[in-house]
Design a protein around this motif. Structure first.
Motif, PDB file in Angstrom:
ATOM      1  N   UNK A  77       0.880  -1.166   0.000  1.00 40.27           N
ATOM      2  CA  UNK A  77       0.000   0.000   0.000  1.00 40.27           C
ATOM      3  C   UNK A  77       0.918   1.216   0.000  1.00 40.27           C
ATOM      4  N   UNK A  78       0.673   2.165  -0.907  1.00 35.21           N
ATOM      5  CA  UNK A  78       1.611   3.301  -1.019  1.00 35.21           C
ATOM      6  C   UNK A  78       0.904   4.648  -0.993  1.00 35.21           C
ATOM      7  N   UNK A  79       1.673   5.670  -0.560  1.00 39.75           N
ATOM      8  CA  UNK A  79       1.189   7.056  -0.591  1.00 39.75           C
ATOM      9  C   UNK A  79       1.649   7.725  -1.894  1.00 39.75           C
ATOM     10  N   UNK A  80       1.434   9.054  -1.984  1.00 41.24           N
ATOM     11  CA  UNK A  80       1.736   9.776  -3.225  1.00 41.24           C
ATOM     12  C   UNK A  80       3.221   9.740  -3.566  1.00 41.24           C
ATOM     13  N   UNK A  81       4.058   9.558  -2.555  1.00 41.69           N
ATOM     14  CA  UNK A  81       5.502   9.491  -2.804  1.00 41.69           C
ATOM     15  C   UNK A  81       5.941   8.086  -3.184  1.00 41.69           C
ATOM     16  N   UNK A  82       4.993   7.152  -3.198  1.00 39.99           N
ATOM     17  CA  UNK A  82       5.335   5.764  -3.526  1.00 39.99           C
ATOM     18  C   UNK A  82       5.920   5.014  -2.342  1.00 39.99           C
ATOM     19  N   UNK A  83       5.827   5.607  -1.152  1.00 45.38           N
ATOM     20  CA  UNK A  83       6.389   4.963   0.047  1.00 45.38           C
ATOM     21  C   UNK A  83       5.327   4.088   0.695  1.00 45.38           C
ATOM     22  N   UNK A  95      -8.740  -6.315   5.951  1.00 40.43           N
ATOM     23  CA  UNK A  95      -7.674  -7.170   5.415  1.00 40.43           C
ATOM     24  C   UNK A  95      -7.558  -8.463   6.213  1.00 40.43           C
ATOM     25  N   UNK A  96      -7.787  -8.361   7.508  1.00 41.77           N
ATOM     26  CA  UNK A  96      -7.695  -9.534   8.395  1.00 41.77           C
ATOM     27  C   UNK A  96      -8.593 -10.664   7.896  1.00 41.77           C
ATOM     28  N   UNK A  97      -9.789 -10.271   7.500  1.00 34.37           N
ATOM     29  CA  UNK A  97     -10.776 -11.274   7.122  1.00 34.37           C
ATOM     30  C   UNK A  97     -10.426 -11.966   5.799  1.00 34.37           C
ATOM     31  N   UNK A  98      -9.634 -11.319   4.971  1.00 35.07           N
ATOM     32  CA  UNK A  98      -9.348 -11.891   3.641  1.00 35.07           C
ATOM     33  C   UNK A  98      -7.880 -12.268   3.454  1.00 35.07           C
ATOM     34  N   UNK A  99      -7.097 -12.120   4.512  1.00 35.34           N
ATOM     35  CA  UNK A  99      -5.689 -12.517   4.438  1.00 35.34           C
ATOM     36  C   UNK A  99      -5.251 -13.291   5.668  1.00 35.34           C
ATOM     37  N   UNK A 100      -5.985 -13.071   6.758  1.00 34.97           N
ATOM     38  CA  UNK A 100      -5.656 -13.791   7.989  1.00 34.97           C
ATOM     39  C   UNK A 100      -4.400 -13.261   8.660  1.00 34.97           C
ATOM     40  N   UNK A 101      -3.998 -13.900   9.744  1.00 36.35           N
ATOM     41  CA  UNK A 101      -2.877 -13.403  10.547  1.00 36.35           C
ATOM     42  C   UNK A 101      -1.530 -13.414   9.818  1.00 36.35           C
ATOM     43  N   UNK A 102      -1.404 -14.237   8.766  1.00 35.11           N
ATOM     44  CA  UNK A 102      -0.097 -14.341   8.096  1.00 35.11           C
ATOM     45  C   UNK A 102       0.038 -13.447   6.866  1.00 35.11           C
ATOM     46  N   UNK A 103      -1.001 -12.687   6.557  1.00 34.59           N
ATOM     47  CA  UNK A 103      -0.887 -11.750   5.429  1.00 34.59           C
ATOM     48  C   UNK A 103       0.290 -10.808   5.673  1.00 34.59           C
ATOM     49  N   UNK A 104       1.144 -10.663   4.657  1.00 35.57           N
ATOM     50  CA  UNK A 104       2.308  -9.778   4.777  1.00 35.57           C
ATOM     51  C   UNK A 104       1.966  -8.405   4.210  1.00 35.57           C
ATOM     52  N   UNK A 105       2.289  -7.366   4.971  1.00 32.80           N
ATOM     53  CA  UNK A 105       2.005  -5.991   4.564  1.00 32.80           C
ATOM     54  C   UNK A 105       3.338  -5.273   4.423  1.00 32.80           C
ATOM     55  N   UNK A 106       3.594  -4.705   3.237  1.00 36.00           N
ATOM     56  CA  UNK A 106       4.893  -4.067   3.028  1.00 36.00           C
ATOM     57  C   UNK A 106       5.088  -2.930   4.025  1.00 36.00           C
ATOM     58  N   UNK A 107       6.246  -2.883   4.639  1.00 34.57           N
ATOM     59  CA  UNK A 107       6.589  -1.852   5.617  1.00 34.57           C
ATOM     60  C   UNK A 107       8.099  -1.710   5.606  1.00 34.57           C
ATOM     61  N   UNK A 108       8.594  -0.612   6.166  1.00 39.30           N
ATOM     62  CA  UNK A 108      10.044  -0.423   6.261  1.00 39.30           C
ATOM     63  C   UNK A 108      10.476  -0.645   7.709  1.00 39.30           C
ATOM     64  N   UNK A 109      11.578  -1.325   7.959  1.00 36.83           N
ATOM     65  CA  UNK A 109      12.515  -1.828   6.958  1.00 36.83           C
ATOM     66  C   UNK A 109      12.103  -3.159   6.341  1.00 36.83           C
ATOM     67  N   UNK A 110      11.062  -3.800   6.880  1.00 33.03           N
ATOM     68  CA  UNK A 110      10.669  -5.096   6.319  1.00 33.03           C
ATOM     69  C   UNK A 110       9.169  -5.306   6.488  1.00 33.03           C
ATOM     70  N   UNK A 111       8.586  -6.209   5.688  1.00 33.71           N
ATOM     71  CA  UNK A 111       7.140  -6.446   5.769  1.00 33.71           C
ATOM     72  C   UNK A 111       6.711  -6.885   7.169  1.00 33.71           C
ATOM     73  N   UNK A 112       5.502  -6.523   7.519  1.00 33.38           N
ATOM     74  CA  UNK A 112       4.922  -6.937   8.805  1.00 33.38           C
ATOM     75  C   UNK A 112       3.784  -7.897   8.538  1.00 33.38           C
TER      76      UNK A 112
END
Ligand code: THU
Length: 239
Positions: A77-83, A95-112
């Protein structure tokens, strides 16, 4: 499954540029990898009635179902700066309902993982504990999602703990005469209070619903005309 974060982020950025944000001027784009390898996208869409704003993640979940369902594996998921942008609270629940606890969400420095973004999440188990109900619209098991819209649900009464309950089963075959379809039961239904609840359980799965009453009489509770061999339409309140 291999996650190509760079191309997921690129798809999110491309979609962010399509967002409609006259109120906030804060475009958001999101891209998701589905468990069958599909990549789907969403962008935020605002409205003069400000509270109606649709987050990018809402569009993503709609795109998920509109393109065949399944479970999300990873999102960017990104903002206007692409971050990378953290999903808002409401969208974490979505998102929880359609990805569950193991869904990876891009974050810095690493996905959560979703379990880090929404610890102690509220979900159907919390409701089921109180209502005693099992099953429901959200409970088409992910591995059966590809069968949605196909096969037939047979709804019938049964005895459980000395009481009459209603249940059903989802059968692969649509029962078309002469067809070479696969046969066999996909899923057994939960114990439900009445015929209408069992029909509703079925309609989440397929438009083809046959009610078999205690005497073995068949009636059609599906969409459209009853197929040949089913003499009547089921009407709520009759059984
Ligand atoms: N927004 C999203 O689309 N997703 C989020 O997770 C955070 C917020 C949108 C909603 C609104 O259009 C704008 O960003 C400002 O809140």
């Amino acid at each position: 499954m291999e996650i190509d974060w760079a191309s997921l982020r690129a798809a999110a950025i491309e979609t962010m540029r399509l967002a409609y944000t006259p109120i906030s001027d804060f475009p958001v784009g999101v891209a998701g990898l589905v468990d069958d390898g599909r990549v789907i996208v969403g962008c935020n869409v605002e409205n003069a009635s400000i509270g109606m704003t649709l987050c990018a993640e809402c569009g993503l979940i709609s795109a998920l179902y509109a393109s065949g369902g399944g479970q999300l594996v990873a999102i960017s998921c990104v903002d206007a700066a692409g971050a990378p942008l953290m999903p808002c609270g409401r969208c974490r629940q979505l998102l929880w309902e359609h990805g569950g606890p193991d869904l990876l969400v891009e974050a810095l420095p690493q996905p959560l993982r979703m379990s880090e973004l929404l610890p102690h999440a509220f979900g159907y188990p919390d409701m089921d504990r109180v209502t005693g109900r099992v099953g429901g619209a959200a409970d088409v098991p992910p591995e059966l999602a590809k069968w949605r819209g196909r096969g037939t649900v047979f709804v019938h009464p049964d005895i459980s703990g000395g009481e009459t309950i209603w249940t059903g089963y989802w059968e692969r075959s649509s029962g078309e005469p002469g067809s070479a379809e696969e046969k066999g039961i996909l899923e057994e239904g939960p114990n439900l209070a009445n015929t209408a609840a069992a029909v509703a359980w079925g309609l989440v799965r397929t438009p083809r619903i046959v009610v078999v009453d205690a005497q073995g009489n068949l009636s059609w509770a599906g969409e459209g005309e009853a197929p040949e061999g089913i003499p009547q339409r089921w009407e709520e309140g009759r059984s």
